[in-house]
Every structure is written in C-alpha cells, then in structure tokens.
Scaffold this motif. Structure first.
Motif, PDB file in Angstrom:
ATOM      1  N   ARG A   1      12.569   6.973   4.785  1.00 29.64           N
ATOM      2  CA  ARG A   1      13.337   6.681   6.003  1.00 29.64           C
ATOM      3  C   ARG A   1      12.432   6.089   7.083  1.00 29.64           C
ATOM      4  NH1 ARG A   1      15.533  11.937   5.209  1.00 29.64           N
ATOM      5  NH2 ARG A   1      14.495  12.675   7.108  1.00 29.64           N
ATOM      6  N   VAL A   2      11.257   6.684   7.242  1.00 28.22           N
ATOM      7  CA  VAL A   2      10.316   6.178   8.251  1.00 28.22           C
ATOM      8  C   VAL A   2       9.894   4.753   7.914  1.00 28.22           C
ATOM      9  CG1 VAL A   2       8.016   6.478   9.227  1.00 28.22           C
ATOM     10  CG2 VAL A   2       9.503   8.469   8.910  1.00 28.22           C
ATOM     11  N   LEU A   3       9.680   4.469   6.641  1.00 29.85           N
ATOM     12  CA  LEU A   3       9.295   3.118   6.226  1.00 29.85           C
ATOM     13  C   LEU A   3      10.395   2.116   6.565  1.00 29.85           C
ATOM     14  CD1 LEU A   3       7.343   1.197   4.791  1.00 29.85           C
ATOM     15  CD2 LEU A   3       8.411   1.864   2.614  1.00 29.85           C
TER      16      LEU A   3
ATOM     17  N   GLN B   1       0.806  -1.213   0.000  1.00 27.84           N
ATOM     18  CA  GLN B   1       0.000   0.000   0.000  1.00 27.84           C
ATOM     19  C   GLN B   1       0.848   1.275   0.000  1.00 27.84           C
ATOM     20  OE1 GLN B   1      -3.278  -0.280  -0.339  1.00 27.84           O
ATOM     21  NE2 GLN B   1      -3.019  -2.519  -0.310  1.00 27.84           N
ATOM     22  N   VAL B   2       2.160   1.126  -0.051  1.00 22.95           N
ATOM     23  CA  VAL B   2       3.055   2.295  -0.010  1.00 22.95           C
ATOM     24  C   VAL B   2       3.217   2.859  -1.412  1.00 22.95           C
ATOM     25  CG1 VAL B   2       5.362   3.121   0.585  1.00 22.95           C
ATOM     26  CG2 VAL B   2       4.274   1.339   1.979  1.00 22.95           C
TER      27      VAL B   2
ATOM     28  N   LYS C   1      11.842   0.555  -3.495  1.00 29.64           N
ATOM     29  CA  LYS C   1      10.904  -0.578  -3.455  1.00 29.64           C
ATOM     30  C   LYS C   1      11.621  -1.893  -3.728  1.00 29.64           C
ATOM     31  CE  LYS C   1       6.646  -2.142  -5.752  1.00 29.64           C
ATOM     32  NZ  LYS C   1       5.637  -1.783  -6.789  1.00 29.64           N
ATOM     33  N   LYS C   2      12.513  -1.881  -4.708  1.00 25.26           N
ATOM     34  CA  LYS C   2      13.258  -3.099  -5.046  1.00 25.26           C
ATOM     35  C   LYS C   2      14.149  -3.529  -3.885  1.00 25.26           C
ATOM     36  CE  LYS C   2      16.366  -2.566  -8.194  1.00 25.26           C
ATOM     37  NZ  LYS C   2      17.013  -2.362  -9.517  1.00 25.26           N
ATOM     38  N   PHE C   3      14.825  -2.565  -3.262  1.00 23.23           N
ATOM     39  CA  PHE C   3      15.680  -2.895  -2.122  1.00 23.23           C
ATOM     40  C   PHE C   3      14.857  -3.520  -0.994  1.00 23.23           C
ATOM     41  CE2 PHE C   3      18.504   0.981  -3.324  1.00 23.23           C
ATOM     42  CZ  PHE C   3      19.110   0.244  -4.314  1.00 23.23           C
ATOM     43  N   LEU C   4      13.756  -2.865  -0.643  1.00 22.74           N
ATOM     44  CA  LEU C   4      12.963  -3.308   0.504  1.00 22.74           C
ATOM     45  C   LEU C   4      12.386  -4.698   0.288  1.00 22.74           C
ATOM     46  CD1 LEU C   4      11.077   0.001   1.428  1.00 22.74           C
ATOM     47  CD2 LEU C   4      13.003  -1.041   2.629  1.00 22.74           C
ATOM     48  N   ARG C   5      11.941  -4.992  -0.902  1.00 26.92           N
ATOM     49  CA  ARG C   5      11.333  -6.300  -1.150  1.00 26.92           C
ATOM     50  C   ARG C   5      12.358  -7.423  -1.214  1.00 26.92           C
ATOM     51  NH1 ARG C   5       5.877  -5.495  -4.825  1.00 26.92           N
ATOM     52  NH2 ARG C   5       4.943  -3.955  -3.418  1.00 26.92           N
TER      53      ARG C   5
END
Length: 565
Positions: A306-308, A275-276, A287-291
C-alpha cells in the motif's frame, strides 16, 4: 554531525513568555515560512481553539483541516499539555505520525495502532479511535489527555466502529475537542453535548468552499473505454472505487489489456520498483500491475505494498489505482479523477444506495490542492444498462434487429438499481445527520470496571450519558448486566469476600482489580444505592437482597425469597 531541523520544535525551545498570543504568533510565523496563506475557515478555527473553545470543523476535503490540527498540537505542547490525534485507519495514523515527527521531532510524537506502539507517553500521540476509546474507558476523567483531535469524525455513525468515536465525548470532561470531517451534516447536537460535557463553549466552523472545484459526470460507455478516454484527456491518475477487495483485484487484472502507459513510462516504473522485494505469494501480481501503471490499494494488502502504491502515485507514475472506498479517508495520494463503478453497496446487512455522506466523502478525493486546478468525478451506469445501450446503438436503424435484441438483465444479488436521477440527487444532497452507534461490549465493561473507584457506577453513568434514546439505554443496561454475569460465570472477574463482610470485585485475566463500595454492591457487582443506605430489598434479575448490620459492621448478602420487592 548536523542536527535535523524540526520547524515547530525549533519554535518551542528557548526562553519566551508562553502566553496564548505569543504561542499564536510563533505558529503564524511557521505558516508564513511554509509559504501558506490561511483560508478564512482555518483562521477562524485556530482563533477559537486559542480561545480554549471546542471546535467542530466541517469543511471540504483539501481545505486545510490538518493545519488547524497542527495548531492545536503546537498550542498544547507549548502549554505543557498532552494532545491526541485519532482517525479511523492505521495507514492514516502512520502518515500523520511521520508528518508530525517532521514538524515536532520524533521525541515529541508517539504512535499507537494496535500493530505497533512508538513513544506512547509522548506529549503528542497519534492513534486509532479504538485506542483513544480504551484509554478514555479505563481512566475516564483521570486520563492523561488534554486536547483531542478526532479526524474523519463522520465515522461516529459507523455501525461497527461508531462507539469508539462516541466514548471520548462521554468520558473526557477535562479535555478540549477538535472534531473534523468534510461530511458532518447538522452539528447542533454535538455543540450542545460537548458544551455540556466540558463546560466550555463549542463552535462550528463550516464552509462549502472547495479550493479545487469538482466536475461531475455520468458515463454510459464501457468502463475500459471510459478509462482510456480519461487517461488520453490528461485526467489521470484515476481512482476506480470498488466496494469489495475482490472486485478491485479482478478489475486491476482486466485493465492490464488497456493501453495507458508508453514504453518510456513503463521503463520508469520498472526502475522505480527494481529494488522492491515482491516476495509474498501475491507479490508477483502486484509487481505486474505496478509496472503497467496500475496500482491496487485496499486493507487486505500488506502495508508495504500500500505504501509503495502511495509513493508511486505521489510521484505521478501511476495512471490507474483500483481500490476500495478506504482511500476516501484522507490518505495523502494525489487523485485527479474519482470513478465510481457503482452507486450501491452492501452495508453489512443489506445492499443499499450510497448515502449522500459516503458519496461526497469518496468524491472529495478528486483534485488535490498543490497538484490540480480541477477535479473530476465520473459515475458509471450499471453494466447491463451500458450493454443494452451498446446493442441498441449497434442496431439503430434496423427495426427488425432491434425487436430481436435480448436485453441483459440486472444482477439478482448484491445489486440495487440506480440511474442518472439517482446520481443527480446524490450530487445535490447534503450529508445526513450523524446517528449514535453506541453499544456495550465485554471489552468496554472490563475497561470501565478496571478504573479506580466504583467501576459499576461509572458504567451506569456511561450508559446514562450516551447519545441514545431512553428505550435504547434500557436495552444497553440489560446488555451490560448480561455481560457482567457472563464475566462472573467464566471467572474473568470475581467477587472476593472481605473480613468486614463486604466484597471486592477483582479481575482474574491480568487486569488490575476495581474496588466497589462494599455497602452498596449486590452479588452481581452492581452499585445499587448510595453509601449508608442498606435496607433489605430484593434487587436485580436474580432476586438477590442486601441486608445491613452484620457483627463486623459490614453488610451481609443473602438471597431474598422469590417475589420479594
């Protein structure tokens, strides 16, 4: 509708005798309700604060300094006084603001960061150090600040920003101070200065006890292999420390090839970020890094990213976080392992080996109370050393090949050599003594000149009371004079003739004017003598004399002959 429960605000309301003992009892009830047991240093610091003393709290990361600060906020608001919490970075200000809102309620807490201002006149204010410094410069002893909490006080020695940590210690004699950091070094000087400023005893509460112990090690294998070993050993999340934002982003990209997350973990991350909105130009990369279980965290990112990263790390979903040393400033992200990619950095002037203070401040983020029983710190050997060791190991036993190895050389720029001995020295070393970084700027001058009363005299007193050497103070006086003349020349401030022959200093750039004693001011606006003393005398670098006795009883100002003294 059910009212929200704010545990400390709930203890404020009602009729009760607000003696120090009663206030302390109510705060200790809050501590018990939170299921906490005070460490000896916390208990000592809180008791000293309730005895109206200044306190310097020098204890390791994770030893509960924030709870001591909360105790001072509670005492202050119970007594109808105003407290200010200040720290170096906006992210930490935001975090403390939200935490205090949960305890005291949003009506009692304000925030000011330069980017945003919320409820600024609240009895508790969270702000960056520069905001507090500007308040202190503009209002001095009349500032509506009764208790000052300065977190990460080691920033006092920062070359660019250290002056903001020094200014409140020079201009708020009516306040009580709580200075906090894990890496203060010798605090004798600050004890003496705070006692001199406030007329109140200052005590240092120090301890080297760390609730979550650290294990230090030195790595001579490749960074990628070291990270895979750490994740496999259950030592994630790992914070990989870089000293430039570019290096952090480049390494985050290279770590995409590592096998650090299972398919189930990647699916969980995809759901958590579904949902981000990653709508910025760099959003798809984030997005690619986080996933893939990799976070990127530095001041160059949008705050929402940063908060995410912080939220996902708190949920235990990220394995690696690539960032700069800013995460060493108390942001509440659970880090199990800190990995330093190098022990040298560019300090703004030249490349230097990390100071003991910087090293221990960064390493202190490893292992968080309530999350871990052990923290780990890993320091990488220089890349060329690791590569040369790999080649030697690969060709071990073959003397001919060993002789033909072409060894990699160290980088020619932005590099200073380090080895195991450097690492061992930093582990043993104590933080260096904090050094003054006072400096005069246009902003400082305008703030002080905006005070009611004699702003020029206040500026001179500010320089005289600064924590500088006599030689440095003389340079600051010259600098202040130069800046004052430049403000006059550019008509940012001006001297307005008065009917009695005196002059009033006003600012023409939106700030309210500051009146100077018309009998003791030279054309440069500098207060030179006490009221009533107006002999003819050349003063200042532009040889301007002050002559008393005009027809209206005020002083006349005229240029003195060159060479007059």
């Amino acid at each position: 509708m059910i009212d929200t429960y704010y545990p400390l605000y709930h203890r404020l309301v009602g009729e009760w005798t607000r003696s120090k003992d009663a206030i302390l009892d109510r705060f200790l009830d809050y501590v018990v309700d939170c299921g906490l047991d005070l460490y000896p240093t916390q208990e000592t610091a809180i008791l000293e604060l309730f005895d109206d003393k200044n306190v310097i709290l020098n204890t390791p990361t994770g030893s509960g300094k924030s709870l001591v600060a909360t105790a001072l906020h509670f005492k202050s608001i119970c007594q109808g006084r105003r407290s200010v919490y200040t720290c170096p970075i906006k992210a930490l200000v935001n975090e403390k603001f939200l935490a205090l809102c949960r305890d005291f309620g949003p009506d009692q807490v304000g925030m000011a960061t330069g980017d945003a201002t919320v409820n600024r006149d609240a009895p508790i204010l969270c702000c960056t150090a520069e905001i507090l410094a500007n308040i202190a410069l503009r209002h001095g002893e009349h500032a509506q600040v009764n208790n000052v909490i300065m977190d990460e006080f080691h920033y006092y020695a920062d070359r660019e920003r250290g002056v903001a940590w020094q200014v409140p210690l020079l201009t708020l004699p009516h306040a009580r101070f709580l200075l906090m950091s894990a890496t203060l070094g010798d605090t004798t000087f600050f004890e003496q200065e705070l006692t001199r400023l406030t007329g109140t005893e200052t005590v240092t509460v120090a301890s080297r006890f760390r609730p979550v112990p650290l294990e230090f090690s030195y790595s001579e294998i490749s960074l990628e292999r070291a990270l895979e070993d750490l994740v496999a050993a259950g030592k994630a999340p790992v914070y990989i420390v870089h000293f430039t934002q570019l290096e952090a982003a480049q390494n985050a990209q290279s770590f995409l090839s590592l096998n650090i997350c299972s398919r189930e973990e990647k699916n969980t991350l995809a759901e958590a970020t579904e949902q981000v909105r990653f709508s910025s130009p760099y959003g798809n990369e984030i997005k690619k890094f986080l996933r893939n279980g990799i976070g990127l965290h530095h001041a160059g990112l949008l705050p929402r990213y940063r908060v995410l990263v912080e939220q996902l790390a708190q949920k235990g979903l990220l394995k690696l976080i690539c960032g700069t040393d800013t995460l060493g400033l108390g942001i509440n992200v659970p880090i199990r392992t800190v990995l330093l990619t190098r022990l040298c950095k560019f300090d703004g002037e030249k490349t230097v080996i990390l100071s003991a203070r910087d090293f221990h401040q960064i390493c202190g983020r490893a292992g968080r109370k309530g999350f871990d029983d052990q923290g780990w710190v890993l320091v990488q050997a220089p890349e060329h050393v690791i590569e040369n060791l790999r080649l030697e190991h690969k060709n071990a036993g073959d003397a001919h090949k060993l002789r033909k190895i072409v060894k990699r050389k160290p980088p020619e720029r932005n590099y200073l050599s380090w080895d195991k001995n450097t690492f061992a020295r930093l582990v043993r070393a104590q933080p260096e003594r904090l050094t003054s970084r006072f400096q005069v700027s246009h902003g400082m001058l305008l703030n002080v000149l905006s005070r009611d009363g004699d702003g020029c005299l206040a500026m001179r007193e500010l320089i005289r009371n600064s924590h500088e050497s006599p030689t440095a103070k003389q340079q600051h006086r010259k600098r202040a004079w130069q800046l004052f003349r430049s403000l006059l020349d550019r008509k940012i401030i001006e001297l307005v003739p008065q009917p009695n022959g005196g002059k009033v200093l006003t600012q023409t750039a939106g700030s309210r004017g500051t009146r100077l004693c018309p009998r003791c001011v030279d054309p440069g606006g500098i207060h030179r003598r006490k009221p009533g003393h107006h002999p003819a005398k050349a003063i200042g670098p532009d040889q301007v004399a002050e002559v008393g006795g005009d027809e209206n009883g005020g002083p006349r100002l005229q240029r003195a002959p060159r060479g007059t003294r």
